[in-house]
Design a protein around this motif. Structure first.
Motif, short mmCIF file in Angstrom:
data_model
loop_
_atom_site.label_atom_id
_atom_site.label_comp_id
_atom_site.label_asym_id
_atom_site.label_seq_id
_atom_site.Cartn_x
_atom_site.Cartn_y
_atom_site.Cartn_z
N MET A 1 -24.57 30.71 8.43
CA MET A 1 -25.46 29.61 8.15
C MET A 1 -26.08 29.95 6.87
SD MET A 1 -25.94 27.59 10.28
CE MET A 1 -24.24 27.15 10.42
N ASN A 4 -30.87 25.77 2.97
CA ASN A 4 -31.42 24.98 2.42
C ASN A 4 -31.94 25.06 0.89
OD1 ASN A 4 -31.65 22.28 0.89
ND2 ASN A 4 -31.45 21.56 2.23
N LEU A 14 -44.66 24.21 -3.92
CA LEU A 14 -45.58 23.73 -3.44
C LEU A 14 -46.87 24.43 -3.25
CD1 LEU A 14 -43.90 20.34 -1.40
CD2 LEU A 14 -45.12 20.59 -3.23
N ALA A 15 -45.92 25.70 -2.12
CA ALA A 15 -46.48 26.46 -1.50
C ALA A 15 -48.14 26.70 -2.89
CB ALA A 15 -46.46 27.02 -0.19
N ALA A 18 -50.48 24.85 -4.15
CA ALA A 18 -51.83 24.34 -2.52
C ALA A 18 -52.55 25.46 -3.02
CB ALA A 18 -50.84 24.12 -1.71
N LEU A 19 -52.00 26.75 -2.83
CA LEU A 19 -52.73 28.01 -2.61
C LEU A 19 -53.47 27.96 -4.25
CD1 LEU A 19 -50.40 31.27 -2.18
CD2 LEU A 19 -52.69 30.72 -1.46
N THR A 22 -56.37 25.86 -3.40
CA THR A 22 -57.05 26.12 -2.55
C THR A 22 -58.68 27.05 -3.51
OG1 THR A 22 -55.52 27.25 -1.25
CG2 THR A 22 -57.68 27.87 -0.51
N ARG C 28 -23.46 17.17 0.85
CA ARG C 28 -24.92 16.91 1.03
C ARG C 28 -25.24 15.38 1.21
NH1 ARG C 28 -27.51 21.13 0.01
NH2 ARG C 28 -26.96 22.93 -1.11
N GLU C 42 -22.17 20.75 9.46
CA GLU C 42 -22.64 21.82 7.95
C GLU C 42 -23.91 20.66 8.15
OE1 GLU C 42 -22.26 23.32 4.81
OE2 GLU C 42 -19.80 24.45 5.42
N LEU C 45 -26.41 20.21 11.26
CA LEU C 45 -27.09 22.55 11.20
C LEU C 45 -27.66 21.92 10.36
CD1 LEU C 45 -24.30 23.85 12.81
CD2 LEU C 45 -25.98 22.41 14.34
N PHE C 48 -33.07 20.67 7.40
CA PHE C 48 -34.11 19.48 7.05
C PHE C 48 -32.81 18.54 7.03
CE2 PHE C 48 -36.67 22.80 5.77
CZ PHE C 48 -37.19 23.06 6.67
N ARG C 54 -36.91 16.10 4.37
CA ARG C 54 -37.61 17.45 3.99
C ARG C 54 -38.91 16.95 2.92
NH1 ARG C 54 -32.41 16.87 0.53
NH2 ARG C 54 -31.33 17.31 2.53
N VAL C 61 -47.23 20.27 4.17
CA VAL C 61 -47.32 22.22 3.86
C VAL C 61 -48.88 21.90 3.41
CG1 VAL C 61 -46.17 24.12 2.29
CG2 VAL C 61 -45.09 22.99 4.70
N VAL C 62 -48.70 20.89 2.48
CA VAL C 62 -49.25 20.87 1.36
C VAL C 62 -50.16 20.61 2.50
CG1 VAL C 62 -49.92 19.09 -0.47
CG2 VAL C 62 -48.12 20.06 -0.64
N PHE C 65 -52.07 23.26 3.22
CA PHE C 65 -53.25 24.82 2.51
C PHE C 65 -54.29 23.38 1.88
CE2 PHE C 65 -48.86 26.89 1.69
CZ PHE C 65 -49.73 28.12 1.85
N VAL C 224 -55.10 31.14 5.07
CA VAL C 224 -53.92 30.36 4.40
C VAL C 224 -52.91 31.70 5.19
CG1 VAL C 224 -52.85 32.12 1.91
CG2 VAL C 224 -54.94 29.75 2.47
N LEU C 235 -40.00 28.61 10.31
CA LEU C 235 -38.46 28.02 9.14
C LEU C 235 -36.90 29.27 10.23
CD1 LEU C 235 -37.78 27.27 7.15
CD2 LEU C 235 -38.40 29.38 5.70
N ASN C 239 -33.85 28.64 12.21
CA ASN C 239 -32.60 28.93 12.21
C ASN C 239 -32.22 29.53 12.91
OD1 ASN C 239 -31.74 28.43 9.45
ND2 ASN C 239 -33.52 29.59 8.17
N ARG C 242 -30.48 26.24 15.17
CA ARG C 242 -29.54 25.92 14.40
C ARG C 242 -28.66 26.97 14.57
NH1 ARG C 242 -29.21 24.79 8.65
NH2 ARG C 242 -30.20 26.84 7.82
N SER C 243 -28.33 28.21 14.81
CA SER C 243 -27.29 29.60 14.48
C SER C 243 -26.62 29.10 15.55
CB SER C 243 -28.31 30.36 14.47
OG SER C 243 -28.11 31.06 15.42
N ARG C 247 -27.50 27.86 19.62
CA ARG C 247 -26.66 27.12 20.22
C ARG C 247 -26.24 27.73 21.57
NH1 ARG C 247 -22.12 25.71 16.48
NH2 ARG C 247 -22.68 27.44 15.40
#
Lengths: 434, 303, 399
Positions: A1, A4, A14-15, A18-19, A22, C28, C42, C45, C48, C54, C61-62, C65, C224, C235, C239, C242-243, C247
């Motif tokens: 596996m 990505n 990005l993190a 952002a930090l 902060t 891709r 691939e 699976l 993202f 993505r 995430v942004v 924070f 934080v 994450l 993973n 999808r491994s 499955r």
């Protein structure tokens, strides 16, 4: 596996960005909403009048309350305590407030469900808006915020009598602890009835465990037998083990550190099985509803209450003022306790505002440490509020007997008494083992 | 020996209460394949309603009778409440994942229990049981009357339930629906009515259990915890067996009381308060041997 | 389901194009606007799998924070707690959402993790057991591993049982565990007392200690920290999902006998699911109480288990994003009710002795909101997202 990589890299960048971003806020909420005059620089003090103020010209001091109010196990106590405290501060305001300030103890009342995480969360929510805590109910819950109370110089009145509070400067406890009460009760029955053996039955930990430790210490001091500490669990049907242990050991005195329901079951069933010794219940064992329970007869015969002050109907100016302020309520010692716990806080605020102290929370903590006496209006001796000595443990207990005619079912049997065990005991930390 | 027998009878008494609660769980499970976590709330409701009714009826009736009438009335009130809640909040979920429904019953439990707890007030409410914790001598054993009443109640209600399920057309319909819902529907059984009835029955049984368990020390806020002890009882007996529920309930009561009386003497190293968790330990032991409980039907699995 | 099977084309063949090792470019590239069209296994699976996912994750995430700048400390604190509960819920999602085994025993594993972490990191001088190893990179994995070991110990019983039997047996675990926690007072401080939690120290930096010269407040730091940890755990969960392991979990959930026929070792798979789930629970337990700094044995009860299973179900069982959303929803619900809903109910008394009072209403609303939410969207928050997506995909045609 294969992960990505692009996504991960983007995420990391990005993190990191952002930090950095902060950093802009941070450390901006020291001080909080200070007074408009600039004289007092403490959160929870404003020059604006309180909401629904008694004295429109006065400023306002906000006190927080974190109690067990709906679904938690101690909600039957938390409600009356909170109500009595609201009435207490209302009376203070009607007498003109304190040094130009009214006290508000109803705006920041929160329900902790007796859960330390909730308690801590609620404390974070109200801390910036209150000067101090009028009530912080429960031991594990209060311990969960104690470090921050110290850090932020917040003082608070507890809503339990565990011996631990005697060693915390930020906790304004009133009256004797469970540990002391148990000692004095044992001393009393050794003197009166020549008791030869003691047993303790209770919940483990800060309450039952505290009382059991006191009972054991007193038994040792008197040279009598301490049978054992039977730990029991809450619930009417979970007391079979405790009852059979009492009946089998047949001690002269049993110290009870349980709830009212368990008290009814244990006393009633032990009596039914022929036990004829003396039960001494610590403060939270009693509830006037017990007089309507099937165990009422057994309780009248065998039960003595050992608490920090006289019951609801006791004849002191403080009790009288409380009854008047509360008006028409079902008598309950939750009210008595909530009322009594408020006096040291009132005394502390008075001496902080009138005395030569920094008008900050730190100054208030200092003022608390300098209290030599508190006027409890007769509910407790004045020296019970003495916090200046290193060993400021108050060691006097009120013993009450069951009396169906009395307001909350208890009348004073022995007013403030200090037995030799408690007097001679060297308190170095909480009595209970944790 | 006396002590052992007395503990045994106490256990059978308390066990009868667990049996009533377990019956409620099993009836709902058989009809809907869901474990209803709302049972604790119904139990508390029954106890609180009884505590209000008994004194009210006490003025017109002899003591004793007023208590039993109040319990019956409380059971009906609670059954109606359960019926309404099922119809409004649970019925729309028919066919959804059982655990989603279970969480819904849990939400119902939180809400109902909070409302009912508000009516307990600041003390423990007396329930008005005429004999309190009095004991009588039976064959040289001192037995609490309330434990005898509990046993009598479970015998009576168990018998009535048996007659209902075996001898009435609707009982037959309920059994048919439990066996195969679709087949029952094609035979003209109103499966919705079966669902509603199962909730009503379970609510009524829980209400009676709540009233009986409060005879010792009145209704207090933590009473509902007892309903959770019925969970090992239903697993012990097998989730879909009514007889198993009764036997499981009695077994749990007996084990709890015996452990409470003897564990301190024979196995003190287990610590205190083992009695409260003994039913769960018993449940785990039984399941190691019989994965579907003592009387449960093993699930037939096809690919 | 995280891994949907590729839809069949009309002539019955799978749209999966034959992929050769050299055909990297094809793997891709995805067809724009065709999220369900996969050209290789691939792709299907992939972590993202679409561009919008993505971007979506990056934005979340942004924003996550950036919230440190927007919210006050008390809300950040609730959120930090919610993040840790989300880690626990991700663990439960593995065993319940992916492998289909409903466990009510999560509170037990959280407790194991909490006490392992607290004992390793605790002050050796204190009244409770402590070894003084404050570094999080030691106590956090240890908390997870010890909990996982217990998961493996329990698994032989659990693999024999199915459905509600399993749920109630794992509930028994919670009661037995709570009993041990109450009694073992040298480790736990005992019932009604409690002990200090683990110290969140990473390479010498104490997140729970914001000195006066610090740029951040304590709650910002903890927020934080928990956010980063949640991202790491999420994450990893994605993973695992999808491994091969994930499955095989899904295969067991969908039809365990069919899975067995395909050569999936059922006991081994279920044991693995319990171990992984317990690992997450243990880690979450270790972290959970660092925010409060203190905890007592009463915390690890049925209520906690139920809260976490509600998170998984409300989120929409099976997905990582749904579970996190569900965890945030359930964990923030009391705060939302308390601060946004209850203050508007001004006609309700704030005196605790009156009925109804505002504190009861808070509880009632908490219960009812869960009910109403599931009534209207039984597939949970993820179901709402699916409806939303479907609506825009077919817009302006409503069908």
């Amino acid at each position: 596996m294969r992960i990505n990589k692009l996504g991960l890299q983007t995420g990391a960048v990005l993190a990191a960005l952002a930090l950095v971003a902060t950093g802009c806020r941070g450390g901006d909420d020291g001080g909080g909403g200070g007074g408009g005059e600039g004289a007092i620089d403490a959160p929870g003090v404003t020059s604006e009048p309180c909401p629904d103020a008694v004295n429109q010209d006065n400023g306002c001091i906000y006190l927080g309350t974190i109690s067990d109010l709906s679904a938690g196990p101690f909600a039957a106590l938390g409600g009356p305590i909170t109500d009595a405290q609201a009435a207490f501060w209302q009376r203070v305001n009607e007498d003109g407030g304190i040094e130009g300030y009214d006290i508000d103890a109803t705006e920041y009342v929160r329900d902790n469900l007796y859960n330390p995480e909730t308690h801590s969360q609620l404390y974070t929510e109200i801390e910036p808006d209150v000067l101090a805590l009028a009530q912080t109910l429960g031991s594990p819950t209060t311990l969960a915020i104690l470090d921050r109370m110290k850090e932020q110089s917040v003082i608070g009145a507890p809503a339990s009598w565990t011996s631990l509070w005697g060693f915390e400067d930020n906790i304004l406890e009133s009256g004797s602890s469970y540990c002391v009460d148990a000692m004095n009760a044992v001393d009393y029955y050794v003197e009166q009835d020549d008791a030869q053996s003691v047993m303790a039955v209770g919940f483990p930990g800060d309450y039952g465990g505290d009382g059991a430790a006191g009972a054991e210490a007193a038994a040792e001091a008197n040279g009598i037998e301490f049978a054992e500490f039977v730990e029991t669990a809450p619930g009417a049907e979970a007391q079979a083990g405790a009852v059979s242990a009492i009946v089998r050991a047949d001690p002269d005195v049993v110290i009870l550190g349980v709830g009212p329901t368990e008290t009814a079951v244990i006393v009633g069933q032990a009596a039914a099985q022929g036990y004829q010794g003396r039960f001494v219940g610590l403060a939270p064992t009693w509830n006037p509803a017990l007089l309507e329970s099937p165990a009422a007869e057994a309780l009248q015969g065998l039960f003595t209450h050992a608490g920090p002050w006289g019951s609801f109907g006791t004849d002191t100016p403080g009790h009288e003022a409380m009854r008047t302020a509360l008006g028409d309520v079902d008598p309950n010692d939750g009210y008595t306790s909530g009322w009594a716990w408020s006096y040291p806080l009132k005394a502390a605020l008075e001496s902080w505002l009138s005395g030569d102290y920094d008008k900050t929370r730190e100054g208030l903590v200092e003022a608390v440490g300098d209290l030599e006496s508190v006027d409890f209006e007769g509910m407790l001796p004045e020296e019970a509020g003495d916090r200046t000595q290193d060993n400021d443990i108050f060691r006097q207990t009120v013993l009450s007997s069951v009396d169906p005619e009395a307001d909350a079912g208890l009348t004073v049997l022995q007013d403030f008494t200090e037995g030799p065990s408690a007097a001679g005991f060297d308190f170095t930390g909480a009595c209970f083992e944790g | 020996m006396t002590e052992f027998l007395e503990a045994l009878i106490r256990g059978l008494g308390i066990g009868s209460v667990y049996a009533l609660l377990a019956l409620g769980f099993v009836i709902i499970y058989k009809a809907t394949r869901v474990v209803s976590f709302a049972q604790p709330a119904f139990m508390l409701t029954g106890a609180v309603v009884t505590s209000y009714l008994t004194p009210a009826l006490g003025f017109v009736l002899v003591t004793g009778l007023s208590f039993f009438l109040s319990v019956a009335a409380a059971a009906i009130v609670t059954a109606l409440l359960a019926l309404v809640l099922e119809r409004v909040l649970v019925r729309p979920m028919v066919g959804r994942a059982v655990f989603v429904i279970a969480i819904i019953t849990l939400g119902i439990d939180i809400a109902v229990r909070t409302v009912v707890t508000g009516y307990i007030g600041i003390g423990a409410r007396p329930i008005g049981f005429p004999w309190g914790i009095e004991t009588i001598q039976v064959l040289g054993l001192s037995v609490q009357i309330r434990h005898l009443v509990m046993m009598g109640t479970v015998a009576l209600l168990g018998g009535l339930l048996y007659l209902f399920f075996q001898r009435t057309p609707f009982g037959l319909a309920m059994r048919a629906a439990a066996f195969d819902q679709e087949a029952a529907m094609t035979q003209g059984v109103s499966v919705g009515a079966v669902f509603g009835t199962s909730w009503a029955l379970a609510g009524g049984l829980a209400a009676v259990a709540g009233a009986l368990v409060s005879t010792g020390a009145g209704v207090d806020r933590q009473l509902w915890v007892i309903a959770l002890i019925a969970l090992p009882a239903i697993i012990l007996g097998g989730l879909d067996s009514l007889g198993g529920a009764v036997i499981g309930g009695l077994a749990v009561g007996v084990v709890e009381q015996l452990v409470g009386s003897y564990q301190r003497d024979y196995a003190p190293w287990l610590g205190d308060n083992v009695a409260t968790v003994a039913p769960y330990a018993l449940m785990l032991l039984v399941l190691l041997v019989r994965p579907y409980g003592l009387f449960g039907t093993p699930e037939v699995r096809r690919v | 389901m995280s891994t949907t099977l590729p839809p069949k084309t009309e002539d019955g063949s799978s749209p999966v194009a034959p992929a050769t090792p050299t055909d990297r470019r094809a793997k891709r590239t995805r067809l724009w606007g065709r999220p369900a069209f996969f050209q290789s296994y691939e792709q299907q699976l992939a972590l993202f799998d679409t561009w919008s996912k993505r971007v979506g994750v990056a934005v979340v995430v942004v924003v996550g924070f950036a919230l440190t700048q927007v919210f006050s400390d008390d809300i950040l604190r609730s959120l930090a707690l919610a993040f840790v509960l989300a880690i626990a819920a991700l663990g439960l999602n593995m065993v319940t959402g992916l492998a289909g085994q409903v466990s009510l025993g999560h509170a037990f594993f959280i407790g194991i993790g909490a006490y392992t972490a607290a004992a390793i990191s605790g002050d050796p001088e204190a009244r409770t057991i402590g070894y003084g190893i404050e570094e999080m990179w030691i106590w956090l994995p240890a908390a997870g591993l010890v909990a996982a070991v217990f998961g493996v110990i329990v698994a032989p019983i659990a693999t024999r049982l199915r459905g509600l039997y399993l749920a109630i047996v794992t509930l028994g675990l919670v009661f037995l565990g709570e009993h041990v926690f109450r009694e073992w007072s040298s480790l736990t401080g005992g019932a009604g007392v409690g002990r200090s939690a683990a110290e969140p120290v990473l390479f010498g930096f104490d997140f729970s200690d914001a000195g006066s010269d610090s740029m951040f407040t304590r709650d910002q730091q903890m927020y934080v920290l928990m956010l980063v940890l949640l991202l790491v755990f999420a994450l990893a969960a994605r993973n695992i999902g999808r491994s091969k392991v994930g499955r095989s979990f899904a295969a067991v959930r969908d039809r365990d006998m069919a899975a067995e026929m395909m050569g999936i070792d059922l006991p081994r798979t279920k044991t693995l699911a319990f171990a992984l789930s317990s690992f997450y629970a243990g880690c979450a337990g270790g972290l959970l109480y660092t925010i409060t700094g203190y905890f007592d044995p009463g915390s690890f009860n049925l209520l906690l288990s139920v809260q976490i299973i509600a998170m998984v179900l409300i989120g929409g069982a099976g997905t990582v994003s749904g579970t996190i959303a569900g965890a945030l929803f359930v964990a923030m619900l009391p705060t939302i009710v308390r601060n946004l809903v209850a203050p508007n109910l001004t006609f309700i008394s704030t005196l605790p002795s009156e009925t109804p009072n505002v504190f009861q209403v808070e509880q009632i609303l908490y219960g009812l909101l869960i009910v109403v939410f599931l009534l209207f969207e039984p597939r949970g928050l993820f179901g709402i997202w699916v409806r939303f997506r479907t609506y825009w995909k077919s817009w302006p045609f409503s069908y």
